[in-house]
Design a protein around this motif. Structure first.
Motif, PDB file in Angstrom:
ATOM      1  N   ASP A 119       0.859  -1.184   0.000  1.00 43.47           N
ATOM      2  CA  ASP A 119       0.000   0.000   0.000  1.00 43.47           C
ATOM      3  C   ASP A 119       0.890   1.228   0.000  1.00 43.47           C
ATOM      4  OD1 ASP A 119      -1.737   2.133   0.567  1.00 43.47           O
ATOM      5  OD2 ASP A 119      -3.019   0.889   1.836  1.00 43.47           O
ATOM      6  N   PRO A 120       0.899   2.028  -1.064  1.00 45.94           N
ATOM      7  CA  PRO A 120       1.793   3.196  -1.109  1.00 45.94           C
ATOM      8  C   PRO A 120       1.529   4.195   0.005  1.00 45.94           C
ATOM      9  CG  PRO A 120       0.158   3.302  -2.872  1.00 45.94           C
ATOM     10  CD  PRO A 120       0.064   1.927  -2.282  1.00 45.94           C
ATOM     11  N   ARG A 121       0.342   4.137   0.597  1.00 51.62           N
ATOM     12  CA  ARG A 121       0.023   5.060   1.684  1.00 51.62           C
ATOM     13  C   ARG A 121       0.843   4.787   2.944  1.00 51.62           C
ATOM     14  NH1 ARG A 121      -6.282   4.360   2.233  1.00 51.62           N
ATOM     15  NH2 ARG A 121      -5.499   2.201   2.224  1.00 51.62           N
ATOM     16  N   THR A 122       1.522   3.645   2.980  1.00 50.03           N
ATOM     17  CA  THR A 122       2.417   3.365   4.108  1.00 50.03           C
ATOM     18  C   THR A 122       3.469   4.454   4.242  1.00 50.03           C
ATOM     19  OG1 THR A 122       2.088   0.966   4.034  1.00 50.03           O
ATOM     20  CG2 THR A 122       4.163   1.745   4.976  1.00 50.03           C
ATOM     21  N   HIS A 123       3.853   5.062   3.124  1.00 50.04           N
ATOM     22  CA  HIS A 123       4.852   6.144   3.177  1.00 50.04           C
ATOM     23  C   HIS A 123       4.313   7.373   3.916  1.00 50.04           C
ATOM     24  CE1 HIS A 123       7.671   4.016   0.657  1.00 50.04           C
ATOM     25  NE2 HIS A 123       6.704   3.781  -0.227  1.00 50.04           N
ATOM     26  N   TYR A 124       2.998   7.476   4.035  1.00 55.40           N
ATOM     27  CA  TYR A 124       2.399   8.584   4.775  1.00 55.40           C
ATOM     28  C   TYR A 124       2.201   8.222   6.247  1.00 55.40           C
ATOM     29  CZ  TYR A 124       1.104   9.768  -0.054  1.00 55.40           C
ATOM     30  OH  TYR A 124       1.127  10.026  -1.408  1.00 55.40           O
ATOM     31  N   ALA A 125       2.388   6.956   6.579  1.00 50.22           N
ATOM     32  CA  ALA A 125       2.119   6.480   7.943  1.00 50.22           C
ATOM     33  C   ALA A 125       3.367   6.466   8.817  1.00 50.22           C
ATOM     34  CB  ALA A 125       1.511   5.079   7.890  1.00 50.22           C
TER      35      ALA A 125
ATOM     36  N   PRO B 145      -1.645  12.381  14.822  1.00 49.93           N
ATOM     37  CA  PRO B 145      -1.947  12.616  16.235  1.00 49.93           C
ATOM     38  C   PRO B 145      -2.632  11.437  16.915  1.00 49.93           C
ATOM     39  CG  PRO B 145      -3.520  13.762  14.853  1.00 49.93           C
ATOM     40  CD  PRO B 145      -2.471  13.214  13.933  1.00 49.93           C
ATOM     41  N   ASP B 146      -3.041  10.445  16.138  1.00 48.61           N
ATOM     42  CA  ASP B 146      -3.685   9.257  16.703  1.00 48.61           C
ATOM     43  C   ASP B 146      -2.820   8.035  16.452  1.00 48.61           C
ATOM     44  OD1 ASP B 146      -6.133  10.537  17.550  1.00 48.61           O
ATOM     45  OD2 ASP B 146      -6.681  10.645  15.440  1.00 48.61           O
ATOM     46  N   ALA B 147      -2.680   7.220  17.490  1.00 48.28           N
ATOM     47  CA  ALA B 147      -2.010   5.935  17.302  1.00 48.28           C
ATOM     48  C   ALA B 147      -2.837   5.090  16.345  1.00 48.28           C
ATOM     49  CB  ALA B 147      -1.870   5.230  18.648  1.00 48.28           C
ATOM     50  N   PHE B 148      -2.167   4.325  15.510  1.00 46.39           N
ATOM     51  CA  PHE B 148      -2.882   3.458  14.579  1.00 46.39           C
ATOM     52  C   PHE B 148      -3.513   2.287  15.335  1.00 46.39           C
ATOM     53  CE2 PHE B 148      -0.700   5.910  11.506  1.00 46.39           C
ATOM     54  CZ  PHE B 148      -1.284   5.669  10.270  1.00 46.39           C
ATOM     55  N   THR B 149      -4.703   1.903  14.927  1.00 44.47           N
ATOM     56  CA  THR B 149      -5.375   0.708  15.421  1.00 44.47           C
ATOM     57  C   THR B 149      -5.974  -0.008  14.222  1.00 44.47           C
ATOM     58  OG1 THR B 149      -7.571   1.691  15.716  1.00 44.47           O
ATOM     59  CG2 THR B 149      -5.996   1.951  17.548  1.00 44.47           C
ATOM     60  N   SER B 150      -6.392  -1.238  14.434  1.00 46.01           N
ATOM     61  CA  SER B 150      -7.013  -1.969  13.327  1.00 46.01           C
ATOM     62  C   SER B 150      -8.313  -1.305  12.897  1.00 46.01           C
ATOM     63  CB  SER B 150      -7.273  -3.427  13.730  1.00 46.01           C
ATOM     64  OG  SER B 150      -8.027  -3.489  14.933  1.00 46.01           O
ATOM     65  N   ASN B 151      -8.924  -0.543  13.798  1.00 44.58           N
ATOM     66  CA  ASN B 151     -10.194   0.109  13.480  1.00 44.58           C
ATOM     67  C   ASN B 151     -10.031   1.419  12.718  1.00 44.58           C
ATOM     68  OD1 ASN B 151     -11.721  -1.897  14.741  1.00 44.58           O
ATOM     69  ND2 ASN B 151     -11.638  -0.885  16.733  1.00 44.58           N
TER      70      ASN B 151
ATOM     71  N   ALA C 219      -8.929   5.165   7.890  1.00 36.62           N
ATOM     72  CA  ALA C 219      -9.213   6.599   8.023  1.00 36.62           C
ATOM     73  C   ALA C 219      -7.932   7.400   8.214  1.00 36.62           C
ATOM     74  CB  ALA C 219     -10.165   6.842   9.198  1.00 36.62           C
ATOM     75  N   LEU C 220      -6.989   6.877   9.012  1.00 37.20           N
ATOM     76  CA  LEU C 220      -5.730   7.593   9.248  1.00 37.20           C
ATOM     77  C   LEU C 220      -4.874   7.643   7.984  1.00 37.20           C
ATOM     78  CD1 LEU C 220      -4.383   6.628  12.808  1.00 37.20           C
ATOM     79  CD2 LEU C 220      -5.336   8.808  12.030  1.00 37.20           C
ATOM     80  N   LEU C 221      -4.846   6.558   7.226  1.00 36.17           N
ATOM     81  CA  LEU C 221      -4.074   6.558   5.980  1.00 36.17           C
ATOM     82  C   LEU C 221      -4.632   7.586   5.001  1.00 36.17           C
ATOM     83  CD1 LEU C 221      -3.423   2.744   5.379  1.00 36.17           C
ATOM     84  CD2 LEU C 221      -1.751   4.481   6.066  1.00 36.17           C
TER      85      LEU C 221
END
Length: 260
Positions: free
Chosen positions: A159-165, A178-184, A188-190
């Motif tokens: 997923d190229p959006r990993t570079h934004y994560a 500002p939010d920790a990543f979760t499976s839920n 939305a964060l990506l």
């Protein structure tokens, strides 16, 4: 003599860094999809709540303000993550785990060396940053930041959006969320991270009919596809379509993402 050594060191450091290829470490490509349990990232979230601040288009870290207790708590969080076996969890839970671990370790490395002007100053004498250094041990295996990003996250999820994560503690990098990543909240964060970065000057900037893109799109072109595919990707997140693709340059600011 000192000047000569400095020049040689600078040359080797620059040459030593190049964008790593996506190279799957097969051991990590397994999961337990029937396990709906979630890994707690509460302590990482608490750190983000206390020390992130928005300034213009950047989300910055108040490194100077981090107290001893919170530095210790961050290290304890990383230690707890080392004791987790991510393979016991679903792929969605694993993705959040690896992104949070990467970002927490990066902040911890900066705090250990602070004050410092750039993460590129870390690592050995002939290193360009700490990405090739062993930083954590998970399931008895020593891992570098490069391992997490380029041998786990990129090849498994593609997923190229990993570079934004993942965040490299630099102004040129996509903002630390500002939010920790979760499976839920991962999706939305990506999307949020992608929109922020592509809409920012450090992601896409048009100057006098010239298009300046983040070096991320040059270093990791393989993840974004052909130029047409890249432009389509960028246009997904912009209010104005990208034009002037005949004259593209790339830029990246390695200055530390610190709040004044």
């Amino acid at each position: 003599m000192k000047q000569l050594l400095f020049i040689v060191s600078l040359l080797f450091s620059t040459l030593a860094w190049s964008a790593p290829k996506s190279d799957l470490w097969p051991y990590w490509n397994q999961s337990n999809e029937v396990n709906s349990e979630q890994i707690s990232h509460q302590n990482w979230q608490q750190f983000l709540d206390n020390y992130l601040i928005e300034q213009g288009q950047n989300t910055l870290v108040r490194y100077k303000a981090v107290n001893t207790a919170d530095k210790t708590q961050l290290k304890q969080y990383i230690k707890r993550m080392e004791q987790v076996n991510p393979l016991d969890y679903s792929k969605a839970e694993q993705y959040a785990y690896w992104v949070n671990l990467y970002n927490a370790v990066t902040v911890d490395l900066i705090l250990d060396a602070y004050p410092i002007k750039s993460i590129t100053k870390l690592g050995g004498l002939f290193s360009f940053g700490p990405w090739g250094d062993d930083v954590v041990v998970v399931n008895g295996k020593s891992l570098t930041l490069n391992d997490i990003e380029h041998r786990i996250l990129r090849p498994i999820w593609q997923d190229p959006r990993t570079h934004y994560a993942v965040n490299c503690a630099s102004l040129g990098c996509p903002n630390l969320q500002p939010d920790a990543f979760t499976s839920n909240n991962t999706e939305a964060l990506l999307e949020q991270a992608a929109t922020e970065f592509v809409s920012s000057d450090k992601g896409v900037l048009v100057i006098n009919n010239k298009l300046q893109l983040s070096s991320i799109y040059e270093w990791f072109a393989v993840d974004f596809g052909t130029e047409k595919q890249l432009i389509r990707h960028l246009d997904q997140y912009r209010t104005q379509p990208v034009m002037n693709t005949q004259n593209i340059s790339y830029e990246y600011d390695w200055s530390l993402n610190q709040a004044n």
